[in-house]
Design a protein around this motif. Structure first.
Motif, mmCIF file in Angstrom:
data_model
loop_
_atom_site.group_PDB
_atom_site.id
_atom_site.type_symbol
_atom_site.label_atom_id
_atom_site.label_comp_id
_atom_site.label_asym_id
_atom_site.label_seq_id
_atom_site.Cartn_x
_atom_site.Cartn_y
_atom_site.Cartn_z
ATOM 1 N N LEU A 50 -3.517 -3.268 1.551
ATOM 2 C CA LEU A 50 -2.657 -2.946 0.409
ATOM 3 C C LEU A 50 -1.208 -3.173 0.806
ATOM 4 N N MET A 51 -0.564 -4.076 0.106
ATOM 5 C CA MET A 51 0.852 -4.369 0.317
ATOM 6 C C MET A 51 1.612 -3.975 -0.948
ATOM 7 N N ALA A 52 2.918 -3.891 -0.851
ATOM 8 C CA ALA A 52 3.727 -3.530 -2.013
ATOM 9 C C ALA A 52 3.637 -4.597 -3.110
ATOM 10 N N ASP A 53 3.339 -5.839 -2.714
ATOM 11 C CA ASP A 53 3.287 -6.916 -3.704
ATOM 12 C C ASP A 53 1.882 -7.401 -4.030
ATOM 13 N N GLY A 54 0.843 -6.748 -3.479
ATOM 14 C CA GLY A 54 -0.505 -7.184 -3.815
ATOM 15 C C GLY A 54 -1.574 -6.550 -2.943
ATOM 16 N N VAL A 55 -2.807 -6.918 -3.250
ATOM 17 C CA VAL A 55 -3.978 -6.376 -2.567
ATOM 18 C C VAL A 55 -4.831 -7.549 -2.098
ATOM 19 N N SER A 56 -5.463 -7.398 -0.932
ATOM 20 C CA SER A 56 -6.395 -8.419 -0.482
ATOM 21 C C SER A 56 -7.657 -7.755 0.047
ATOM 22 N N VAL A 57 -8.793 -8.413 -0.185
ATOM 23 C CA VAL A 57 -10.083 -7.961 0.325
ATOM 24 C C VAL A 57 -10.603 -9.055 1.247
ATOM 25 N N ASN A 58 -10.801 -8.699 2.503
ATOM 26 C CA ASN A 58 -11.232 -9.648 3.541
ATOM 27 C C ASN A 58 -10.318 -10.872 3.605
ATOM 28 N N GLY A 59 -9.020 -10.666 3.399
ATOM 29 C CA GLY A 59 -8.038 -11.746 3.485
ATOM 30 C C GLY A 59 -7.843 -12.533 2.207
ATOM 31 N N ASN A 60 -8.641 -12.276 1.184
ATOM 32 C CA ASN A 60 -8.513 -12.987 -0.094
ATOM 33 C C ASN A 60 -7.677 -12.169 -1.058
ATOM 34 N N GLY A 89 0.408 -1.648 4.062
ATOM 35 C CA GLY A 89 1.588 -2.388 4.482
ATOM 36 C C GLY A 89 2.836 -1.528 4.322
ATOM 37 N N PRO A 90 3.964 -2.045 4.748
ATOM 38 C CA PRO A 90 5.209 -1.289 4.593
ATOM 39 C C PRO A 90 5.631 -1.207 3.124
ATOM 40 N N LYS A 91 6.306 -0.152 2.797
ATOM 41 C CA LYS A 91 6.883 0.076 1.458
ATOM 42 C C LYS A 91 5.838 0.209 0.353
ATOM 43 N N VAL A 92 4.651 0.687 0.677
ATOM 44 C CA VAL A 92 3.637 0.956 -0.339
ATOM 45 C C VAL A 92 3.868 2.368 -0.855
ATOM 46 N N SER A 93 3.951 2.519 -2.166
ATOM 47 C CA SER A 93 4.192 3.846 -2.736
ATOM 48 C C SER A 93 2.963 4.724 -2.575
ATOM 49 N N SER A 94 3.190 6.012 -2.528
ATOM 50 C CA SER A 94 2.069 6.940 -2.365
ATOM 51 C C SER A 94 1.154 6.924 -3.591
ATOM 52 N N GLN A 95 1.704 6.701 -4.771
ATOM 53 C CA GLN A 95 0.874 6.643 -5.979
ATOM 54 C C GLN A 95 -0.058 5.437 -5.938
ATOM 55 N N LEU A 96 0.447 4.295 -5.493
ATOM 56 C CA LEU A 96 -0.385 3.100 -5.371
ATOM 57 C C LEU A 96 -1.472 3.314 -4.322
ATOM 58 N N PHE A 97 -1.121 3.987 -3.228
ATOM 59 C CA PHE A 97 -2.102 4.294 -2.184
ATOM 60 C C PHE A 97 -3.223 5.173 -2.730
ATOM 61 N N VAL A 98 -2.868 6.243 -3.451
ATOM 62 C CA VAL A 98 -3.875 7.165 -3.989
ATOM 63 C C VAL A 98 -4.729 6.473 -5.048
ATOM 64 N N ASP A 99 -4.125 5.659 -5.909
ATOM 65 C CA ASP A 99 -4.904 4.937 -6.929
ATOM 66 C C ASP A 99 -5.912 3.990 -6.285
ATOM 67 N N THR A 100 -5.477 3.255 -5.265
ATOM 68 C CA THR A 100 -6.371 2.322 -4.591
ATOM 69 C C THR A 100 -7.459 3.056 -3.828
ATOM 70 N N LEU A 101 -7.090 4.151 -3.165
ATOM 71 C CA LEU A 101 -8.065 4.941 -2.412
ATOM 72 C C LEU A 101 -9.112 5.541 -3.346
ATOM 73 N N THR A 102 -8.703 5.993 -4.504
ATOM 74 C CA THR A 102 -9.639 6.547 -5.483
ATOM 75 C C THR A 102 -10.622 5.485 -5.965
#
Length: 116
Positions: A50-60, A89-102
């Motif tokens: 998880l990056m601030a500008d996008g998401v990747s799964v297995n590098g895609n 990744g750096p500069k990932v917001s906590s809300q984005l982290f929790v949404d992705t983790l959920t």
């Protein structure tokens, strides 16, 4: 002249009525050594970054809305458990982290491990 206790009561009443009391969702996090010990099983390894500008799964690179289907596709047709390694990744917001983790925890047979 108004007694001080009346002013304090009115302020207390004002703040109680204007406050919102909501129940925040819990995000259970465990350290790598916690939990129950069991016999090791072969697991499908999936890397979610998880990056601030996008998401990747297995590098895609994928769209945020496609996290759950992409992880399910990466798991393949296996009926066994999968291990999702979640990297921030750096500069990932906590809300984005929790949404992705959920979203990642909603996948059946998947165990999420958050990397530092």
């Amino acid at each position: 002249m108004t007694p001080l206790i009346d002013i304090i009561f009115l302020l207390l009443l004002f703040f109680m009525l204007t406050s919102t009391f909501t129940k925040f969702a819990d995000v259970p996090l465990m350290t790598a050594g916690s939990g129950t010990a069991s016999a090791p099983q072969p697991r499908k390894q999936i890397f979610l970054r998880l990056m601030a500008d996008g998401v990747s799964v297995n590098g895609n690179p994928i769209d945020f809305a496609d996290i759950t289907p992409s992880i399910s596709r990466a798991m393949g047709g296996t009926s066994g458990p999968a291990s999702i390694l979640f990297s921030l990744g750096p500069k990932v917001s906590s809300q984005l982290f929790v949404d992705t983790l959920t979203r990642a925890r909603a996948i059946p047979r998947a165990e999420v491990t958050v990397l530092q």
